[in-house]
Design a protein around this motif. Structure first.
Motif, short mmCIF file in Angstrom:
data_model
loop_
_atom_site.label_atom_id
_atom_site.label_comp_id
_atom_site.label_asym_id
_atom_site.label_seq_id
_atom_site.Cartn_x
_atom_site.Cartn_y
_atom_site.Cartn_z
N MET A 1 0.84 -1.19 0.00
CA MET A 1 0.00 0.00 0.00
C MET A 1 0.88 1.25 0.00
SD MET A 1 -3.48 -0.41 0.89
CE MET A 1 -4.44 -1.88 0.92
N SER A 2 0.32 2.33 -0.49
CA SER A 2 1.02 3.61 -0.56
C SER A 2 0.46 4.56 0.49
CB SER A 2 0.85 4.22 -1.95
OG SER A 2 1.42 3.38 -2.92
N SER A 3 1.22 5.60 0.80
CA SER A 3 0.77 6.62 1.76
C SER A 3 0.77 7.99 1.06
CB SER A 3 1.66 6.64 2.99
OG SER A 3 2.99 6.90 2.62
N LEU A 4 0.12 8.96 1.71
CA LEU A 4 -0.04 10.28 1.10
C LEU A 4 0.14 11.39 2.13
CD1 LEU A 4 -1.04 12.08 -1.33
CD2 LEU A 4 -3.33 11.79 -0.37
N SER A 5 0.89 12.43 1.73
CA SER A 5 1.01 13.64 2.53
C SER A 5 0.85 14.84 1.60
CB SER A 5 2.38 13.69 3.24
OG SER A 5 3.42 13.71 2.30
N THR A 6 0.65 16.02 2.21
CA THR A 6 0.54 17.25 1.43
C THR A 6 1.13 18.40 2.22
OG1 THR A 6 -0.95 18.61 0.09
CG2 THR A 6 -1.80 17.86 2.22
N HIS A 7 1.42 19.48 1.53
CA HIS A 7 2.02 20.68 2.12
C HIS A 7 1.48 21.87 1.34
CE1 HIS A 7 6.05 22.80 3.32
NE2 HIS A 7 5.03 23.22 4.04
N VAL A 8 0.93 22.87 2.02
CA VAL A 8 0.37 24.03 1.34
C VAL A 8 1.16 25.27 1.76
CG1 VAL A 8 -1.71 25.39 0.88
CG2 VAL A 8 -1.92 22.94 1.38
N LEU A 9 1.67 25.98 0.75
CA LEU A 9 2.44 27.20 1.00
C LEU A 9 1.73 28.38 0.36
CD1 LEU A 9 5.95 25.75 0.24
CD2 LEU A 9 5.01 26.32 2.48
N GLU A 75 -11.46 27.03 -4.65
CA GLU A 75 -11.08 25.68 -4.30
C GLU A 75 -10.07 25.17 -5.33
OE1 GLU A 75 -14.47 22.90 -6.28
OE2 GLU A 75 -15.08 24.02 -4.50
N VAL A 76 -9.29 24.20 -4.89
CA VAL A 76 -8.34 23.56 -5.79
C VAL A 76 -8.57 22.06 -5.70
CG1 VAL A 76 -5.90 23.06 -6.23
CG2 VAL A 76 -6.61 25.37 -5.57
N SER A 77 -8.66 21.43 -6.85
CA SER A 77 -8.84 19.99 -6.93
C SER A 77 -7.69 19.42 -7.75
CB SER A 77 -10.19 19.69 -7.59
OG SER A 77 -10.43 18.30 -7.62
N VAL A 78 -6.98 18.45 -7.18
CA VAL A 78 -5.84 17.84 -7.84
C VAL A 78 -6.11 16.35 -7.97
CG1 VAL A 78 -3.36 17.39 -7.74
CG2 VAL A 78 -4.28 19.55 -6.84
N THR A 79 -6.18 15.86 -9.19
CA THR A 79 -6.41 14.44 -9.45
C THR A 79 -5.09 13.79 -9.80
OG1 THR A 79 -8.63 14.96 -10.23
CG2 THR A 79 -7.75 12.80 -10.84
N PHE A 80 -4.83 12.62 -9.21
CA PHE A 80 -3.57 11.93 -9.44
C PHE A 80 -3.79 10.42 -9.38
CE2 PHE A 80 -4.08 12.59 -4.97
CZ PHE A 80 -3.59 11.44 -4.37
N TYR A 88 3.46 9.10 -1.53
CA TYR A 88 3.11 10.17 -2.45
C TYR A 88 3.00 11.46 -1.66
CZ TYR A 88 2.18 6.82 -6.13
OH TYR A 88 2.32 5.86 -7.08
N HIS A 89 3.64 12.52 -2.16
CA HIS A 89 3.58 13.84 -1.53
C HIS A 89 3.11 14.82 -2.59
CE1 HIS A 89 4.44 17.00 1.30
NE2 HIS A 89 5.19 17.62 0.41
N PHE A 97 -4.11 34.76 -7.38
CA PHE A 97 -4.59 34.56 -8.74
C PHE A 97 -3.98 33.35 -9.44
CE2 PHE A 97 -5.02 39.06 -7.71
CZ PHE A 97 -6.40 39.17 -7.85
N ALA A 98 -3.33 32.48 -8.68
CA ALA A 98 -2.71 31.30 -9.29
C ALA A 98 -2.48 30.23 -8.23
CB ALA A 98 -1.39 31.68 -9.94
N PHE A 99 -2.28 29.02 -8.72
CA PHE A 99 -1.82 27.93 -7.87
C PHE A 99 -1.00 26.98 -8.72
CE2 PHE A 99 -5.89 26.35 -9.42
CZ PHE A 99 -5.60 25.03 -9.78
N SER A 100 -0.13 26.22 -8.07
CA SER A 100 0.60 25.18 -8.78
C SER A 100 0.81 24.00 -7.85
CB SER A 100 1.94 25.70 -9.32
OG SER A 100 2.79 26.06 -8.26
N THR A 101 1.05 22.87 -8.46
CA THR A 101 1.28 21.65 -7.71
C THR A 101 2.23 20.77 -8.48
OG1 THR A 101 0.18 19.82 -6.54
CG2 THR A 101 -0.72 20.45 -8.70
N TYR A 102 2.76 19.77 -7.83
CA TYR A 102 3.70 18.85 -8.47
C TYR A 102 3.79 17.59 -7.62
CZ TYR A 102 6.79 20.93 -4.96
OH TYR A 102 7.33 21.36 -3.79
N ARG A 103 4.41 16.57 -8.18
CA ARG A 103 4.62 15.35 -7.43
C ARG A 103 5.91 15.52 -6.63
NH1 ARG A 103 5.14 9.19 -9.78
NH2 ARG A 103 5.58 8.21 -7.77
N GLY A 104 5.74 15.62 -5.34
CA GLY A 104 6.89 15.83 -4.47
C GLY A 104 7.51 14.52 -4.05
#
Length: 105
Positions: A1-9, A75-80, A88-89, A97-104
């Motif tokens: 199984m995999s795990s998941l974390s997130t970080h918002v700046l 709102e921001v929705s990120v599908t992966f 997975y991070h 006026f913007a947002f970005s995300t990536y696979r950390g």
């Protein structure tokens, strides 16, 4: 199984985004919920993910209101896709006026 974390700046304020409400969905099923800590992190949102497609949903509107910011994206929705056994991070960088995300890592 995999795990998941997130970080918002918050790149506009130059600091971690505290108390951002986050939900994790698999399809239409709510799998987990959490809120970012003082460092803008959720260290373990989901400790055991099976392979499949997931969606992280971030309540940006409530966060923006709490910091006195006007924001274009409420709102921001990120599908992966979880395709292997690993951690997975998924970081999120916010500005009014913007947002970005990536696979950390």
């Amino acid at each position: 199984m995999s795990s998941l974390s997130t970080h918002v700046l918050d790149t506009a304020l130059g600091r971690p985004a505290q108390n951002v409400q986050v939900r994790l969905y698999r399809g239409d099923v709510l799998e987990a919920t959490g809120a970012t800590d003082d460092d803008g992190r959720i260290g373990e949102l989901a400790p055991a993910l099976e392979h499949g497609t997931y969606r992280l949903w971030f309540d940006v509107a409530a966060y923006a209101e709490s910091t006195g910011q006007d924001i274009f994206f409420p709102e921001v929705s990120v599908t992966f896709t979880v395709a292997d056994e690993r951690h997975y991070h998924v970081p999120l960088l916010l500005s009014p006026f913007a947002f970005s995300t990536y696979r950390g890592s």
